[in-house]
Every structure is written in structure tokens, then in C-alpha cells.
Design a protein around this motif. Structure first.
Motif, PDB file in Angstrom:
ATOM      1  N   PHE A  16      -1.472   1.480  -3.609  1.00 58.38           N
ATOM      2  CA  PHE A  16      -0.729   2.123  -2.454  1.00 58.38           C
ATOM      3  C   PHE A  16      -0.991   1.713  -1.061  1.00 58.38           C
ATOM      4  O   PHE A  16      -2.214   1.982  -0.685  1.00 58.38           O
ATOM      5  N   LEU A  17       0.082   1.375  -0.394  1.00 59.42           N
ATOM      6  CA  LEU A  17       0.035   0.842   0.978  1.00 59.42           C
ATOM      7  C   LEU A  17      -0.362   2.335   1.762  1.00 59.42           C
ATOM      8  O   LEU A  17       0.321   3.312   1.833  1.00 59.42           O
ATOM      9  N   HIS A  18      -1.385   2.230   2.857  1.00 61.32           N
ATOM     10  CA  HIS A  18      -1.395   3.322   3.664  1.00 61.32           C
ATOM     11  C   HIS A  18      -1.635   2.966   5.292  1.00 61.32           C
ATOM     12  O   HIS A  18      -1.754   3.584   5.943  1.00 61.32           O
ATOM     13  N   ILE A  41      12.010  -1.878  -4.865  1.00 57.33           N
ATOM     14  CA  ILE A  41      11.339  -1.833  -5.981  1.00 57.33           C
ATOM     15  C   ILE A  41      10.062  -1.399  -6.167  1.00 57.33           C
ATOM     16  O   ILE A  41       9.166  -1.765  -5.115  1.00 57.33           O
ATOM     17  N   GLY A  42       9.667  -0.224  -6.863  1.00 64.06           N
ATOM     18  CA  GLY A  42       8.584   0.297  -7.096  1.00 64.06           C
ATOM     19  C   GLY A  42       7.869   1.004  -5.630  1.00 64.06           C
ATOM     20  O   GLY A  42       7.022   0.689  -5.017  1.00 64.06           O
ATOM     21  N   PRO A  43       8.612   2.150  -5.457  1.00 60.93           N
ATOM     22  CA  PRO A  43       8.553   2.925  -4.215  1.00 60.93           C
ATOM     23  C   PRO A  43       6.948   3.675  -4.211  1.00 60.93           C
ATOM     24  O   PRO A  43       6.416   4.129  -3.260  1.00 60.93           O
ATOM     25  N   ILE A  62      13.711   1.773  -7.330  1.00 63.92           N
ATOM     26  CA  ILE A  62      13.555   1.625  -8.854  1.00 63.92           C
ATOM     27  C   ILE A  62      12.052   1.689  -9.188  1.00 63.92           C
ATOM     28  O   ILE A  62      11.137   1.069  -8.605  1.00 63.92           O
ATOM     29  N   GLU A  63      11.770   3.011  -9.970  1.00 60.01           N
ATOM     30  CA  GLU A  63      10.330   3.145 -10.307  1.00 60.01           C
ATOM     31  C   GLU A  63      10.107   3.466 -11.738  1.00 60.01           C
ATOM     32  O   GLU A  63      10.968   4.315 -12.139  1.00 60.01           O
ATOM     33  N   PHE A  64       9.019   2.884 -12.378  1.00 55.26           N
ATOM     34  CA  PHE A  64       8.892   3.262 -13.694  1.00 55.26           C
ATOM     35  C   PHE A  64       7.989   4.120 -14.214  1.00 55.26           C
ATOM     36  O   PHE A  64       8.158   4.685 -15.193  1.00 55.26           O
TER      37      PHE A  64
HETATM   38  N1  SAM Z   1       5.589   0.683  -2.788  1.00 53.94           N
HETATM   39  C1  SAM Z   1       4.460   1.576  -2.905  1.00 53.94           C
HETATM   40  C2  SAM Z   1       3.449   1.111  -1.684  1.00 53.94           C
HETATM   41  O1  SAM Z   1       3.560   0.393  -0.759  1.00 53.94           O
HETATM   42  O2  SAM Z   1       2.328   1.968  -1.566  1.00 53.94           O
HETATM   43  C3  SAM Z   1       3.868   1.120  -4.084  1.00 53.94           C
HETATM   44  C4  SAM Z   1       3.472  -0.257  -4.500  1.00 53.94           C
HETATM   45  S1  SAM Z   1       2.368  -0.330  -5.959  1.00 53.94           S
HETATM   46  C5  SAM Z   1       1.875  -2.048  -5.501  1.00 53.94           C
HETATM   47  C6  SAM Z   1       3.687  -0.828  -7.310  1.00 53.94           C
HETATM   48  C7  SAM Z   1       4.771   0.029  -7.556  1.00 53.94           C
HETATM   49  O3  SAM Z   1       5.628  -0.437  -8.550  1.00 53.94           O
HETATM   50  C8  SAM Z   1       4.172   1.304  -7.988  1.00 53.94           C
HETATM   51  O4  SAM Z   1       4.732   2.438  -7.722  1.00 53.94           O
HETATM   52  C9  SAM Z   1       4.376   1.228  -9.786  1.00 53.94           C
HETATM   53  O5  SAM Z   1       4.538   2.448 -10.299  1.00 53.94           O
HETATM   54  C10 SAM Z   1       5.723   0.477  -9.535  1.00 53.94           C
HETATM   55  N2  SAM Z   1       5.812  -0.269 -10.961  1.00 53.94           N
HETATM   56  C11 SAM Z   1       4.968  -1.160 -11.663  1.00 53.94           C
HETATM   57  N3  SAM Z   1       5.901  -1.569 -12.851  1.00 53.94           N
HETATM   58  C12 SAM Z   1       7.016  -1.365 -12.621  1.00 53.94           C
HETATM   59  C13 SAM Z   1       8.241  -1.657 -13.420  1.00 53.94           C
HETATM   60  N4  SAM Z   1       8.091  -2.660 -14.612  1.00 53.94           N
HETATM   61  N5  SAM Z   1       9.473  -1.180 -12.965  1.00 53.94           N
HETATM   62  C14 SAM Z   1       9.626  -0.513 -11.733  1.00 53.94           C
HETATM   63  N6  SAM Z   1       8.334  -0.142 -11.241  1.00 53.94           N
HETATM   64  C15 SAM Z   1       7.110  -0.414 -11.519  1.00 53.94           C
END
Ligand code: SAM
Length: 269
Positions: A16-18, A41-43, A62-64
Motif C-alpha cells: 500500500f502506497l503511503h 484497478i486495485g484500490p 475494481i477490487e478482488f
Molecule cells: N492502490 C492501493 C495503493 O496504492 O495503496 C493498493 C495497491 S496494491 C499494490 C494492489 C491492489 O490490487 C490490492 O488492493 C489488491 O487486493 C488488488 N488486487 C490484487 N489482485 C487483484 C485482482 N486479480 N483483481 C482486482 N484487484 C486485485
């Protein structure tokens, strides 16, 4: 106290970015404009989501990871209009999501599946205005590298054939929690209009590029012998003794299009 109680999941590439500076730079690079359909993608825990929502007023994410959905919804309350798609991004139909319009994509991608995500979203490149992605720096270097470079390969050709690839800036491991083992970089991808891509048969192009880089040390003639002869290579204006890493993207397109124009060996007359 944070609403996010679960520890980061390695299996989902959660870093997670901080770092405020990195977050601000990404939001500035995206620079959302009124009326645009922005999709993240991936919040995760909302590091980019909340600043983007504050700036733009509306956002689809979009979050898994099911554990993140409710806390994300709560975090966005009163900030803006957040639509959450709880799904594997690889199963999302971006053409359908864009509807009649086009979308802008942004994401700090899970690095373990970043290449499949890139190939998946590019299946719908006509529905995408642009993309801003955080990726491993090494992957961004491969995506953007020119012919002749050590890292020029399948990813460079496949991406550059359909997009303009613009590396923007690097982000160090310390900007994330937990820190990844690698450096990261943000890249902007601008899909080319269909008329500028000019690939007659995308599946054939993909196979040719895969074979050409399958064994980097081989000459083109030997690497792609399952798909074309030396005569085909010459007829497409290329040298059979060249190596894949020396060929420009347009030369791969020329060879694939030449092959696409020939009758298939198994085609009935
Ligand atoms: N955006 C956030 C940040 O910058 O702190 C989180 C980034 S983290 C590197 C990647 C994100 O993608 C996580 O929230 C993870 O749960 C989500 N993720 C992983 N695999 C995924 C998938 N197949 N589909 C959707 N989201 C996914």
C-alpha cells in the motif's frame, strides 16, 4: 484507528502506497477532467482512491479482496460517488464497462499479475483513453525499451504495437507498506487509434512475436520457422539472418501482415 484491520496479503500483491509525494504526483499525472469516466484497478486501502475521488467527485474501482470492500465504502462516504466492482480484474469486460464512452484507467497494480492485466486491458484498447499504472521499474523499462536494447522483447513489441509507452517517474520501495523488494515506476500508456495499429491478424502477430523472442540467440529464420520461410521473411522486406531484438515494431507488423495475406497451408482451395 484505521478501518483496515487485515494484514496486507502477499498473494494479492498488496503493497500500500503511503508516500504523500508519490500519491500527489500520480494524481497530478492523471489530472482527471470533468465528465471523464475514471476507473481504478486495485484500490487497496484507498491511497489513490480518496485523493482521486476528492478531485474528480466520482470513481469506479475494481477490487478482488473482499476484506477491503466495506472499509473502502465507509472511507469514501461524504467524499464522492464511489462505485465498487468486487471482482478479479482479469474477469472484467472493459468494453462493457466503458459502454458507449471510453474510460481512463489508473492503478498501482499487483505486481504478481501485472503482465496478464496489461494484456487483458489491451484487448479493449479501443475503449480506453489512457492508463497510468505503477509497475515494477524493470517491467516499465522492458515495456518502453527500443530495438537493440538488452531488455527489448515480447512485452516491448506487443505493448508498443498498440500503445505509446511513456515512463513518468520512479518510486522507491520505502513509499509502500510493506515495502516491495524492487523499485517501482509509473508509466502512461496511450492506446493508438485502430487505423494506426494496422495489424491484420492479431493472433498471428502475437504468435510470431512469441516465437521470434522464444529463443533470443537464434536468427529470425530459425526462430519463426514454424510460421514462415526465409522467402516470406525476404518478401516482407526483412533479413532472415537478423535477430528478433534488432527488429523494429513496424517490421514485426510487416512480417505478420505479409503472412496474413498468404493462404494458410491447411486452407482448402
Ligand atoms: N492502490 C492501493 C495503493 O496504492 O495503496 C493498493 C495497491 S496494491 C499494490 C494492489 C491492489 O490490487 C490490492 O488492493 C489488491 O487486493 C488488488 N488486487 C490484487 N489482485 C487483484 C485482482 N486479480 N483483481 C482486482 N484487484 C486485485
Amino acid at each position: 484507528m484505521s478501518r483496515f484491520n487485515e494484514p496486507p496479503k502477499k498473494s494479492l500483491g498488496q503493497h500500500f502506497l503511503h508516500d504523500r509525494g508519490a500519491i500527489d504526483k500520480i494524481v497530478l499525472a492523471v489530472n482527471p477532467q470533468p465528465g471523464e469516466h475514471l476507473v481504478e484497478i486495485g484500490p487497496g486501502q484507498g491511497a489513490l482512491t480518496i485523493p482521486l475521488l476528492r478531485k474528480h467527485g466520482a470513481l469506479t474501482v475494481i477490487e478482488f479482496d473482499r476484506d477491503l470492500i466495506t472499509p473502502l465504502m465507509e472511507l469514501a462516504e461524504g467524499v464522492g460517488d464511489l462505485a465498487i466492482i468486487h471482482k478479479d480484474v482479469l474477469k472484467v469486460d472493459f468494453g462493457k464497462l466503458a459502454g458507449e464512452g471510453r474510460i481512463r484507467l489508473v492503478g498501482n497494480l499487483p505486481y504478481n499479475i501485472s503482465t496478464p492485466i496489461l494484456f487483458h486491458v489491451l484487448e479493449h484498447s479501443e475503449a480506453i483513453v489512457d492508463m497510468h499504472f505503477m509497475l515494477q521499474k524493470e517491467v516499465v523499462e522492458r515495456m518502453a525499451s527500443p530495438p537493440g536494447s538488452k531488455v527489448y522483447g515480447r512485452l516491448s513489441v506487443m505493448l508498443q504495437a498498440v500503445c505509446k509507452v511513456v515512463p513518468l517517474f520512479d518510486v522507491p520501495p520505502g513509499a509502500f507498506r510493506p515495502p516491495p523488494k524492487v523499485d517501482s515506476a509509473v508509466v502512461r500508456l496511450l492506446p493508438k487509434p485502430a487505423a494506426d495499429i494496422g495489424i491484420a491478424d492479431p493472433a498471428l502477430f502475437e504468435n510470431l512475436v512469441r516465437d521470434a523472442f522464444g529463443q533470443r540467440r537464434k536468427t529470425l529464420r530459425n526462430a519463426v520457422q514454424a510460421l514462415c520461410t526465409s522467402e516470406d521473411i525476404v518478401a516482407a522486406g526483412l533479413r532472415p539472418d537478423a535477430r528478433a531484438e534488432q527488429l523494429a515494431v513496424a517490421e514485426f507488423v510487416a512480417l505478420a501482415n505479409h503472412m496474413a495475406g498468404l493462404p494458410r497451408p491447411d486452407a482448402k482451395p
